[in-house]
Write a protein that holds these residues in place. Structure first.
Motif, short mmCIF file in Angstrom:
data_model
loop_
_atom_site.label_atom_id
_atom_site.label_comp_id
_atom_site.label_asym_id
_atom_site.label_seq_id
_atom_site.Cartn_x
_atom_site.Cartn_y
_atom_site.Cartn_z
N LEU A 1 0.82 -1.20 0.00
CA LEU A 1 0.00 0.00 0.00
C LEU A 1 0.86 1.26 0.00
O LEU A 1 0.55 2.23 -0.70
CB LEU A 1 -0.94 0.01 1.21
N VAL A 2 1.92 1.25 0.76
CA VAL A 2 2.79 2.42 0.83
C VAL A 2 3.38 2.74 -0.53
O VAL A 2 3.38 3.91 -0.97
CB VAL A 2 3.91 2.19 1.87
N ARG A 3 3.84 1.73 -1.25
CA ARG A 3 4.50 1.96 -2.54
C ARG A 3 3.49 2.23 -3.66
O ARG A 3 3.67 3.15 -4.46
CB ARG A 3 5.39 0.77 -2.89
N GLN A 4 2.44 1.42 -3.72
CA GLN A 4 1.51 1.59 -4.84
C GLN A 4 0.69 2.87 -4.72
O GLN A 4 0.37 3.51 -5.72
CB GLN A 4 0.58 0.37 -4.95
N LEU A 5 0.33 3.24 -3.49
CA LEU A 5 -0.47 4.45 -3.29
C LEU A 5 0.39 5.67 -2.95
O LEU A 5 -0.14 6.78 -2.85
CB LEU A 5 -1.50 4.22 -2.17
N GLU A 6 1.69 5.44 -2.77
CA GLU A 6 2.60 6.51 -2.39
C GLU A 6 2.14 7.20 -1.09
O GLU A 6 2.04 8.42 -1.00
CB GLU A 6 2.73 7.54 -3.52
N THR B 1 -0.25 4.60 7.83
CA THR B 1 -1.34 4.66 8.80
C THR B 1 -2.70 4.73 8.10
O THR B 1 -2.80 5.16 6.95
CB THR B 1 -1.20 5.88 9.72
N ILE B 2 -3.73 4.36 8.82
CA ILE B 2 -5.10 4.43 8.30
C ILE B 2 -5.50 5.89 8.09
O ILE B 2 -6.17 6.22 7.10
CB ILE B 2 -6.08 3.75 9.27
N GLU B 3 -5.09 6.76 8.98
CA GLU B 3 -5.42 8.19 8.83
C GLU B 3 -4.82 8.75 7.54
O GLU B 3 -5.50 9.47 6.79
CB GLU B 3 -4.90 8.98 10.03
N ALA B 4 -3.56 8.41 7.27
CA ALA B 4 -2.92 8.87 6.04
C ALA B 4 -3.60 8.27 4.82
O ALA B 4 -3.76 8.95 3.79
CB ALA B 4 -1.43 8.50 6.05
N LEU B 5 -4.05 7.03 4.92
CA LEU B 5 -4.74 6.37 3.81
C LEU B 5 -6.04 7.08 3.50
O LEU B 5 -6.35 7.35 2.33
CB LEU B 5 -5.01 4.91 4.17
N GLN B 6 -6.81 7.41 4.51
CA GLN B 6 -8.09 8.08 4.29
C GLN B 6 -7.90 9.44 3.63
O GLN B 6 -8.63 9.78 2.68
CB GLN B 6 -8.83 8.23 5.61
N LEU B 7 -6.96 10.22 4.12
CA LEU B 7 -6.70 11.54 3.54
C LEU B 7 -6.25 11.42 2.09
O LEU B 7 -6.67 12.19 1.21
CB LEU B 7 -5.65 12.28 4.37
N LEU B 8 -5.38 10.45 1.82
CA LEU B 8 -4.87 10.27 0.47
C LEU B 8 -5.98 9.87 -0.50
O LEU B 8 -6.05 10.38 -1.63
CB LEU B 8 -3.77 9.21 0.46
N ILE B 9 -6.87 8.98 -0.06
CA ILE B 9 -7.96 8.53 -0.92
C ILE B 9 -8.88 9.69 -1.26
O ILE B 9 -9.34 9.82 -2.42
CB ILE B 9 -8.74 7.38 -0.26
N GLU B 10 -9.16 10.56 -0.32
CA GLU B 10 -9.99 11.73 -0.59
C GLU B 10 -9.34 12.62 -1.65
O GLU B 10 -10.01 13.12 -2.56
CB GLU B 10 -10.22 12.52 0.70
N GLN B 11 -8.03 12.81 -1.51
CA GLN B 11 -7.30 13.64 -2.48
C GLN B 11 -7.28 12.98 -3.86
O GLN B 11 -7.51 13.64 -4.88
CB GLN B 11 -5.87 13.87 -1.99
#
Length: 332
Positions: free
Chosen positions: A149-154, A159-169
């Motif tokens: 997840l870290v590499r494919q989504l950059e 963290t889950i918090e970082a994942l949620q913010l990134l998905i919104e962006q």
């Protein structure tokens, strides 16, 4: 009695919150069907207004981890339902004419991935807020994400918090690109099979209670997808995994060919099982029983008088109470 009449106006699941546990009346045919005994996909059929959307949402995380349920067991994590209904107008832009082939297919897979990860983030919030887990709190928001997840989504942080913010962006950027493909930077496409499997594995590593965690994706209004998009969903149906499976719902006869992106077709029983809601309801006396319960339930919700000792509204929403509801002394 306008207040009582108003109780019958709320007849679309689209207008209800994600948690439909206290609105859904378990139909009698639940005693004859199985949704999750294996990883095989399920197709839900029925006409307009027969309850397909309500049926799907009853199996999704909003209802599974409802605050109105008691003692939710860890076995529910093996069937963590995710609801997806395509935005028809938006999906219709993802054509080979507009985005150029093969970017149209990559774009839809990317859109589905972002939508499902957003659903998972919401599910994590629901689970962490739940006070009715039989095994106690899990604090899923503290799970550490792995390198896939870290590499494919950059991801800037695992963290889950970082994942949620990134998905919104990413969703906002993707929306702009689809509408303005010649003026915006090409997205870095990801695929839901890779991302969902990795996310499920990372969450499973967070706690032994999640060893069997698996996502069940419910695609509503499957008939509204473009042919190429249907093929991508059928690819996932043809090749389920231990960590996720895809189920679909559509109007009867609206989809006649479940073709994959190759020349393969989805085969009944081997790849998918069909549950026809209307056909199941007309068996025995099931429709009359369900209609009577729904009628009385709507009156009960409007604080009307229900002069029927056998009617117990608190027993309508959980399959474990079906034996009582189907006894001769109750209704039949």
């Amino acid at each position: 009695m306008p207040a009582l009449a108003d109780a019958f106006l709320k007849n679309r699941a689209d207008n209800l919150p994600p948690d439909v546990f206290q609105e859904f009346i378990v139909p009698p045919f639940f005693q004859h069907i199985s949704i999750f005994k294996d990883s095989k996909s399920v197709r839900i059929l029925g006409g307009r207004g027969c309850g397909k959307t309500m049926f799907l949402r009853f199996f999704c995380h909003g209802s599974t981890f409802s605050a109105h349920r008691e003692n939710i067991g860890d076995e529910e994590f093996s069937n963590l339902g995710l609801y997806f209904r395509p935005d028809t107008g938006f999906c219709s832009l993802m054509t080979a004419e507009w985005l150029q082939k093969p970017k149209d297919g990559f774009a839809f897979s990317h859109y589905l991935t972002l939508s499902l990860v957003a659903e998972i983030c919401q599910a994590i919030k629901n689970i962490d807020a739940a006070e009715n887990l039989a095994g106690g709190s899990l604090n899923l928001s503290k799970a550490r994400l792995g390198q896939t997840l870290v590499r494919q989504l950059e991801l800037p942080e695992p963290t889950i918090e970082a994942l949620q913010l990134l998905i919104e962006q990413r969703m906002a950027d993707f929306d702009l690109w689809v509408r303005n493909p010649d003026q915006c930077e090409l997205p870095r496409f990801v695929h839901f099979s890779t991302i969902l499997t990795a996310l499920a594995n990372d969450l499973a590593n967070h706690s032994p209670r999640l060893d069997a965690l698996a996502f069940r994706v419910f695609v509503d209004e499957f008939e509204n997808l473009l042919p190429r998009q249907q093929e991508i969903v059928c690819d996932a149906i043809k090749h389920p995994s231990q960590r996720f499976a895809v189920h679909i719902a559509h109007k009867r006869d609206a989809v006649t060919d479940l073709k994959t992106s190759r020349e393969e077709r989805i085969v009944e029983l081997h790849d998918i099982r069909t549950i026809d809601l209307e056909s199941n309801l007309v068996k025995d006396n099931d429709f009359e029983v369900l209609a009577a319960e729904l009628f009385l339930f709507r009156i009960y919700q409007a604080n009307g008088v229900v002069a029927c000792p056998s009617f117990r509204p608190e027993l309508l929403h959980d399959p474990v109470h079906l034996p009582y509801r189907l006894t001769e002394g109750c209704w039949r």
